[in-house]
Design an enzyme around this catalytic site. Structure first.
Site, mmCIF file in Angstrom:
data_model
loop_
_atom_site.group_PDB
_atom_site.id
_atom_site.type_symbol
_atom_site.label_atom_id
_atom_site.label_comp_id
_atom_site.label_asym_id
_atom_site.label_seq_id
_atom_site.Cartn_x
_atom_site.Cartn_y
_atom_site.Cartn_z
ATOM 1 N N GLY B 32 0.805 -1.211 0.000
ATOM 2 C CA GLY B 32 0.000 0.000 0.000
ATOM 3 C C GLY B 32 0.830 1.250 0.000
ATOM 4 N N SER B 33 0.213 2.310 0.464
ATOM 5 C CA SER B 33 0.761 3.645 0.283
ATOM 6 C C SER B 33 2.065 3.879 1.043
ATOM 7 C CB SER B 33 -0.276 4.652 0.750
ATOM 8 O OG SER B 33 0.291 5.917 0.793
ATOM 9 N N SER B 34 2.897 4.735 0.446
ATOM 10 C CA SER B 34 4.169 5.081 1.076
ATOM 11 C C SER B 34 3.974 5.845 2.386
ATOM 12 C CB SER B 34 5.007 5.922 0.112
ATOM 13 O OG SER B 34 4.301 7.099 -0.249
#
Lengths: 383, 104
Positions: B32-34
């Site tokens: 998923g997102s950084s």
């Protein structure tokens, strides 16, 4: 991982708390990725700018960090929550918190780029240059299309690299030439950039490695490669693709697989508004769309997300004028993902062109998404 | 997950509604997102952090977030099945920069 004497001292706090935190992060990700040492980088791109993504604890962390830390390499940053020139309908609290985040970053010396496509805005370093990109589409695109070398960094690891000028020499950053272990073969003809986005999302899900070979597709255009990179960065840990090339493991991407991804992300038939972007639109998408809607009017509210730099470039050659005459609105500095412009209180569903956008609109903004390619959106919603 | 309550809030997840506060959190790796790295920090800030994390492969998001949040992360040796640790089992993690022990 081996540290130099100077790096050890920074880790031990001799150069302040902020640098100690930064080296703690670098040491941790260096261990996690089996790096031998740190190497200099020439560019950091940091995520965690939109208040909706990092919240109050993120703001608090950045304010403290910015009281000491300064960037030592070119550092660009991801979109914030909203367009600085269009704060209407954004709550006073959000605006205030967002301003706090931006001023912390500015104090550190970043370039206020507010873009998730830094590769379309800034001068690209030489092929093979080590960089540190947190925004996942930017990491995938820059590794695959521009020959830069970065791992899929986190918001905090890219920030640590920004203030130290260093990143671990490991995985994709350490590669000589990449030979991916897995090849995905597309066995149908792609009709639009959306198919590239679906392939990217599929690849991210099934490939556990950091790179993948894509077979059966032509070298993607910039617009297609952006869609592919956005999809890939969203669903997994894969941060690089090559076009063509054999591999040990072979996976097929047929119509059935593409449809399965579409069914996961396409949750509505139609939408109340249209949101375009994620990655932010560049000259390629703006040119394509403006040709399609020239002289026509959008039948729904249509928001185009792009960076201020691209917007200003497009304005000079008349592209934004054409689109605005068709009724489109430009939202600079921001993007579809987690933007406070799109809330479930206001909208049930939106029409979106992007796989990445669809994922976050569904899961974070909690609105349903009608996922369509740019051509189809122009055809169905402009006349 | 909701950092303010420490609860897992994904209705599709089998642990939906369970708290991760003070737990030994076991998962393969993060996706998923950084900005996920900030989630670990946020949990710590709200006093809801897990006591330790055991994963199959420590990834950059987990490692960087936990470095700032002060959460020990232990990577299992390659080939070890995460399923050896059952949900709810009393698990003890001893870790320092030199070595780590996970006892179920």
């Amino acid at each position: 991982m081996l540290l130099t004497k100077e790096e050890e001292e920074s880790l031990d706090g001799k150069n302040g708390d902020a640098l100690a935190s930064a080296y703690r992060i670098l040491a941790a990700i260096g261990e996690a990725t089996d790096a031998e040492r740190l190497v200099p980088i020439t560019w950091a791109h940091v995520s965690g700018v939109n208040y909706n993504t990092i919240g109050d604890s993120g703001l608090k962390f950045l304010e403290k960090f910015a009281s000491e830390a300064r960037t030592v390499v070119r550092t660009t940053i991801n979109p914030m929550g909203f367009d600085r020139s269009k704060p209407e309908r954004i709550s006073a609290e959000f605006q205030q918190k967002q301003a706090g985040i931006v001023s912390a970053y500015e104090k550190m010396g970043i370039l206020p780029s507010f873009t998730c496509t830094p590769y379309e805005v800034f001068e690209t370093p030489e092929k093979g240059s080590a960089v540190s990109f947190a925004e996942s589409n930017a990491a995938v695109f820059s590794n695959s299309m521009m020959g830069l070398r970065t791992n899929k960094e986190s918001a905090l690891s890219a920030l640590a690299s920004a203030v130290t000028g260093k990143a671990p020499l490991s995985d994709l950053r350490a590669r000589g030439s990449v030979v991916p272990k897995t090849a995905i073969t597309a066995d149908f003809e792609f009709k639009s950039e959306l198919d590239f986005g679906l392939l990217g999302y599929f690849a991210g899900k099934v490939v556990k490695d950091s790179s993948v070979s894509l077979v059966g597709i032509p070298k993607p255009s910039t617009v297609e490669a952006k869609a592919l990179s956005g999809g890939m960065g969203t669903s997994g840990s894969c941060a690089m693709f090559t076009i063509g090339g054999d591999a040990m493991e072979k996976i097929s991407f047929g119509k059935k697989e593409a449809q399965a991804v579409e069914e996961e992300l396409n949750t509505a038939e139609d939408g109340d508004i249209i949101t375009l972007g994620s990655p932010q639109f560049g000259m390629g998408e703006l040119e394509l769309l403006s040709k399609l809607v020239q002289g026509k009017k959008f039948t729904k509210r249509c928001m185009i997300f792009c960076s201020r730099a691209i917007h200003s470039q497009a304005t000079k050659i008349g592209l934004t004028g054409t689109l605005e005459r068709s009724g489109a609105e430009f939202m600079c500095d921001s993007c579809t993902c987690l933007t406070p412009y799109v809330t479930k209180e206001e909208y049930d569903s939106v029409v979106a062109n992007s796989v990445k956008g669809a994922y976050y609109l569904n899961n974070s903004n909690k609105v349903k998404v009608a996922l369509k390619d740019i051509k189809t959106i122009a055809k169905e919603y402009a006349n | 997950m909701d950092a303010k309550s420490g609860l897992i809030t994904d209705p599709r997840h089998e642990l939906n509604g369970k708290t991760i506060k003070g737990s030994v959190l076991v998962f393969p790796y993060s996706v998923g997102s950084s900005v996920g790295a900030y989630a670990f920090y946020s949990l710590k800030e709200h006093g809801n952090a897990p006591s330790a994390i055991v994963c199959a492969k420590a990834d950059i998001t987990t490692a960087s977030g936990c470095a700032i949040a002060g959460i020990p992360v232990v990577e299992l040796p390659a080939g070890t099945e995460l399923s050896l640790i059952n949900q709810g089992a009393m698990t003890r993690v001893d870790a320092n920069s030199e070595s780590a022990k996970v006892k179920v």
